[in-house]
Design an enzyme around this catalytic site. Structure first.
Site, short mmCIF file in Angstrom:
data_model
loop_
_atom_site.label_atom_id
_atom_site.label_comp_id
_atom_site.label_asym_id
_atom_site.label_seq_id
_atom_site.Cartn_x
_atom_site.Cartn_y
_atom_site.Cartn_z
N LEU A 45 0.87 -1.16 0.00
CA LEU A 45 0.00 0.00 0.00
C LEU A 45 0.91 1.21 0.00
O LEU A 45 1.73 1.38 0.91
CB LEU A 45 -0.91 0.01 1.23
N ASP A 46 0.82 2.04 -1.03
CA ASP A 46 1.77 3.13 -1.22
C ASP A 46 1.91 4.01 0.02
O ASP A 46 0.97 4.15 0.81
CB ASP A 46 1.35 4.00 -2.41
N ARG A 47 3.06 4.62 0.14
CA ARG A 47 3.35 5.49 1.28
C ARG A 47 2.31 6.60 1.42
O ARG A 47 1.91 6.95 2.54
CB ARG A 47 4.75 6.09 1.10
#
Length: 232
Positions: A45-47
Protein backbone atom coordinates in the site's frame (compact mmCIF):
# COMPACT_ATOMS: atom_id res chain seq x y z
CA UNK A 1 0.56 -20.91 15.18
CA UNK A 2 -0.11 -19.04 11.96
CA UNK A 3 -0.93 -15.36 12.46
CA UNK A 4 -2.94 -13.04 10.28
CA UNK A 5 -3.38 -9.43 11.36
CA UNK A 6 -5.09 -6.39 9.90
CA UNK A 7 -3.51 -2.95 10.20
CA UNK A 8 -4.82 0.53 9.44
CA UNK A 9 -1.77 2.14 7.85
CA UNK A 10 -1.58 5.89 8.38
CA UNK A 11 -0.60 8.33 5.64
CA UNK A 12 3.16 8.76 5.00
CA UNK A 13 4.13 5.33 6.37
CA UNK A 14 6.20 2.99 4.21
CA UNK A 15 4.55 -0.44 3.69
CA UNK A 16 7.66 -2.25 4.99
CA UNK A 17 9.57 -2.71 8.24
CA UNK A 18 12.83 -0.99 7.26
CA UNK A 19 13.70 2.16 5.33
CA UNK A 20 16.39 1.35 2.80
CA UNK A 21 16.06 4.56 0.80
CA UNK A 22 16.97 7.23 3.34
CA UNK A 23 20.18 7.37 5.39
CA UNK A 24 19.98 10.84 6.94
CA UNK A 25 16.36 10.97 8.10
CA UNK A 26 14.63 7.58 8.27
CA UNK A 27 10.98 7.63 7.28
CA UNK A 28 8.15 6.05 9.24
CA UNK A 29 7.76 2.32 8.59
CA UNK A 30 5.56 -0.52 9.82
CA UNK A 31 8.03 -1.15 12.66
CA UNK A 32 6.94 2.13 14.24
CA UNK A 33 3.50 0.59 14.77
CA UNK A 34 3.88 -3.20 14.77
CA UNK A 35 6.31 -5.11 16.97
CA UNK A 36 5.81 -8.72 15.93
CA UNK A 37 8.50 -11.22 14.86
CA UNK A 38 8.44 -12.88 11.43
CA UNK A 39 5.32 -11.10 10.18
CA UNK A 40 5.36 -9.67 6.66
CA UNK A 41 2.92 -7.67 4.49
CA UNK A 42 0.63 -9.60 2.16
CA UNK A 43 0.66 -6.98 -0.59
CA UNK A 44 1.64 -3.34 -0.62
CA UNK A 45 0.00 0.00 0.00
CA UNK A 46 1.77 3.13 -1.22
CA UNK A 47 3.35 5.49 1.28
CA UNK A 48 0.89 8.25 0.36
CA UNK A 49 -2.13 5.92 0.70
CA UNK A 50 -3.94 4.92 3.87
CA UNK A 51 -6.01 2.07 5.15
CA UNK A 52 -6.11 -1.69 5.31
CA UNK A 53 -3.02 -3.86 5.17
CA UNK A 54 -2.86 -7.59 5.95
CA UNK A 55 0.25 -9.16 7.43
CA UNK A 56 1.06 -12.80 8.14
CA UNK A 57 3.91 -15.13 9.12
CA UNK A 58 2.71 -17.85 6.71
CA UNK A 59 4.27 -17.79 3.25
CA UNK A 60 1.49 -19.63 1.45
CA UNK A 61 -1.19 -17.42 3.01
CA UNK A 62 0.82 -14.34 2.07
CA UNK A 63 1.00 -15.49 -1.57
CA UNK A 64 -2.70 -16.36 -1.70
CA UNK A 65 -3.70 -12.89 -0.51
CA UNK A 66 -1.24 -10.86 -2.57
CA UNK A 67 -0.93 -12.77 -5.85
CA UNK A 68 -2.99 -10.96 -8.55
CA UNK A 69 -3.81 -14.28 -10.28
CA UNK A 70 -6.20 -15.09 -7.44
CA UNK A 71 -8.13 -11.88 -8.28
CA UNK A 72 -8.95 -11.08 -4.67
CA UNK A 73 -11.09 -7.90 -4.76
CA UNK A 74 -9.75 -4.74 -3.14
CA UNK A 75 -12.08 -1.83 -2.37
CA UNK A 76 -10.86 1.76 -2.13
CA UNK A 77 -12.46 4.98 -0.96
CA UNK A 78 -11.11 7.61 -3.31
CA UNK A 79 -11.44 11.35 -2.77
CA UNK A 80 -11.08 12.99 -6.17
CA UNK A 81 -10.93 16.46 -7.59
CA UNK A 82 -14.23 17.52 -9.15
CA UNK A 83 -17.43 15.52 -9.46
CA UNK A 84 -17.29 12.61 -11.94
CA UNK A 85 -20.31 12.31 -14.21
CA UNK A 86 -21.99 9.06 -15.21
CA UNK A 87 -19.67 8.63 -18.20
CA UNK A 88 -16.55 8.86 -16.02
CA UNK A 89 -17.92 6.34 -13.53
CA UNK A 90 -18.86 3.96 -16.36
CA UNK A 91 -15.38 4.30 -17.83
CA UNK A 92 -13.82 3.28 -14.52
CA UNK A 93 -16.13 0.27 -14.40
CA UNK A 94 -15.59 -0.82 -18.00
CA UNK A 95 -11.81 -0.40 -18.01
CA UNK A 96 -9.45 2.50 -18.54
CA UNK A 97 -6.67 2.54 -21.11
CA UNK A 98 -3.36 3.16 -19.30
CA UNK A 99 0.21 3.10 -20.57
CA UNK A 100 0.51 -0.56 -19.51
CA UNK A 101 -2.80 -1.59 -21.09
CA UNK A 102 -6.51 -1.68 -20.44
CA UNK A 103 -7.57 -2.21 -16.84
CA UNK A 104 -9.90 -5.07 -15.98
CA UNK A 105 -13.60 -4.37 -15.39
CA UNK A 106 -14.19 -2.91 -11.93
CA UNK A 107 -17.00 -1.73 -9.67
CA UNK A 108 -17.27 2.05 -9.40
CA UNK A 109 -19.85 4.33 -7.83
CA UNK A 110 -20.11 7.78 -6.31
CA UNK A 111 -20.41 7.71 -2.52
CA UNK A 112 -20.84 10.07 0.41
CA UNK A 113 -17.84 10.86 2.56
CA UNK A 114 -17.23 7.73 4.68
CA UNK A 115 -18.79 7.85 8.14
CA UNK A 116 -16.35 8.59 10.94
CA UNK A 117 -13.45 9.23 8.57
CA UNK A 118 -10.38 10.47 10.41
CA UNK A 119 -8.54 13.66 9.51
CA UNK A 120 -5.44 13.18 7.43
CA UNK A 121 -2.12 14.64 8.57
CA UNK A 122 -1.18 16.65 6.61
CA UNK A 123 -4.59 17.49 5.10
CA UNK A 124 -5.23 17.29 1.38
CA UNK A 125 -4.78 20.37 -0.78
CA UNK A 126 -8.09 22.13 -1.29
CA UNK A 127 -9.03 24.55 -4.06
CA UNK A 128 -12.07 26.62 -3.21
CA UNK A 129 -12.99 26.95 -6.86
CA UNK A 130 -12.99 23.17 -7.47
CA UNK A 131 -15.28 20.80 -5.51
CA UNK A 132 -14.22 17.33 -4.49
CA UNK A 133 -16.14 14.06 -4.16
CA UNK A 134 -15.75 10.42 -3.14
CA UNK A 135 -15.77 7.25 -5.24
CA UNK A 136 -15.98 3.62 -4.09
CA UNK A 137 -13.79 1.60 -6.46
CA UNK A 138 -13.27 -2.18 -6.35
CA UNK A 139 -10.55 -3.71 -8.52
CA UNK A 140 -9.13 -7.23 -8.93
CA UNK A 141 -5.60 -6.46 -10.05
CA UNK A 142 -2.61 -4.69 -8.57
CA UNK A 143 -0.73 -2.50 -11.01
CA UNK A 144 1.60 0.18 -9.72
CA UNK A 145 -0.44 3.18 -8.46
CA UNK A 146 -3.35 1.88 -10.47
CA UNK A 147 -6.24 3.66 -8.75
CA UNK A 148 -4.54 7.06 -9.00
CA UNK A 149 -3.81 6.52 -12.68
CA UNK A 150 -7.38 5.38 -13.36
CA UNK A 151 -9.02 8.45 -11.83
CA UNK A 152 -6.54 10.76 -13.54
CA UNK A 153 -7.31 9.09 -16.88
CA UNK A 154 -11.00 10.01 -16.56
CA UNK A 155 -10.17 13.59 -15.60
CA UNK A 156 -10.42 13.45 -11.80
CA UNK A 157 -7.04 13.32 -10.00
CA UNK A 158 -6.94 11.51 -6.67
CA UNK A 159 -6.61 13.71 -3.60
CA UNK A 160 -6.84 11.01 -0.95
CA UNK A 161 -6.80 7.22 -1.18
CA UNK A 162 -7.97 4.80 1.54
CA UNK A 163 -8.10 1.03 1.11
CA UNK A 164 -11.27 -0.12 2.85
CA UNK A 165 -11.34 -3.88 2.15
CA UNK A 166 -9.29 -6.83 0.89
CA UNK A 167 -11.46 -9.83 0.09
CA UNK A 168 -13.60 -10.55 3.17
CA UNK A 169 -11.51 -8.34 5.47
CA UNK A 170 -12.44 -4.70 6.08
CA UNK A 171 -11.25 -1.62 7.88
CA UNK A 172 -14.36 -1.42 10.07
CA UNK A 173 -13.74 -0.30 13.64
CA UNK A 174 -9.96 -0.02 13.26
CA UNK A 175 -8.42 3.38 13.98
CA UNK A 176 -5.28 4.62 12.16
CA UNK A 177 -2.11 3.02 13.49
CA UNK A 178 -4.03 0.16 15.17
CA UNK A 179 -3.82 -3.56 14.42
CA UNK A 180 -5.50 -6.75 15.59
CA UNK A 181 -5.37 -10.50 15.01
CA UNK A 182 -7.80 -12.14 12.61
CA UNK A 183 -9.05 -15.69 12.32
CA UNK A 184 -6.84 -17.54 9.86
CA UNK A 185 -8.83 -18.89 6.89
CA UNK A 186 -8.41 -22.22 5.19
CA UNK A 187 -6.07 -21.65 2.29
CA UNK A 188 -7.42 -23.20 -0.90
CA UNK A 189 -4.82 -25.36 -2.57
CA UNK A 190 -4.49 -27.03 -5.97
CA UNK A 191 -6.31 -30.36 -6.34
CA UNK A 192 -4.18 -33.44 -5.78
CA UNK A 193 -3.02 -34.86 -9.12
CA UNK A 194 -4.40 -38.22 -10.17
CA UNK A 195 -1.80 -40.99 -10.59
CA UNK A 196 -0.59 -41.29 -14.15
CA UNK A 197 -1.99 -44.34 -15.99
CA UNK A 198 0.36 -47.28 -16.65
CA UNK A 199 0.27 -47.16 -20.41
CA UNK A 200 2.22 -50.40 -20.87
CA UNK A 201 -0.21 -52.35 -18.69
CA UNK A 202 -3.18 -50.88 -20.58
CA UNK A 203 -1.60 -51.88 -23.92
CA UNK A 204 -1.02 -55.45 -22.69
CA UNK A 205 -4.63 -55.78 -21.53
CA UNK A 206 -5.91 -54.52 -24.89
CA UNK A 207 -3.68 -56.95 -26.78
CA UNK A 208 -4.84 -59.87 -24.63
CA UNK A 209 -8.48 -58.97 -25.15
CA UNK A 210 -8.06 -58.88 -28.94
CA UNK A 211 -6.39 -62.37 -29.13
CA UNK A 212 -8.91 -65.24 -28.66
CA UNK A 213 -7.75 -67.93 -26.27
CA UNK A 214 -4.68 -65.99 -25.16
CA UNK A 215 -4.45 -65.63 -21.38
CA UNK A 216 -4.33 -62.10 -19.97
CA UNK A 217 -0.78 -60.98 -19.12
CA UNK A 218 0.28 -61.62 -15.53
CA UNK A 219 -2.58 -64.15 -15.21
CA UNK A 220 -1.60 -67.17 -13.18
CA UNK A 221 -1.28 -70.40 -15.24
CA UNK A 222 -3.08 -73.46 -13.91
CA UNK A 223 -0.59 -76.01 -12.47
CA UNK A 224 -0.20 -79.21 -14.50
CA UNK A 225 -0.94 -82.57 -12.89
CA UNK A 226 2.12 -84.81 -12.60
CA UNK A 227 2.17 -87.78 -15.04
CA UNK A 228 1.99 -91.27 -13.65
CA UNK A 229 5.08 -93.38 -14.34
CA UNK A 230 4.65 -96.11 -16.97
CA UNK A 231 4.76 -99.72 -15.87
CA UNK A 232 7.45 -102.13 -17.07
Amino acid sequence: MTRLIRFNKPFDVLPQFTDRGSEGSPRATLSDWINLPDVYPAGRLDRDSEGLMLLTDHGRLQAWISDPQHKMPKTYWVQVEGTPDAAAIQALADGVELKDGLTRPAKAALMDEPDGIWARNPPIRVRKSVPDSWIALTIREGRNRQVRRMTAAVGHPTLRLIRAAIGIWTLDGLSPGSWEDLEVPNIPGPPKPKPAPNRQAIARRKAAASTPGRPEPNARAKPRKPRKPRKG
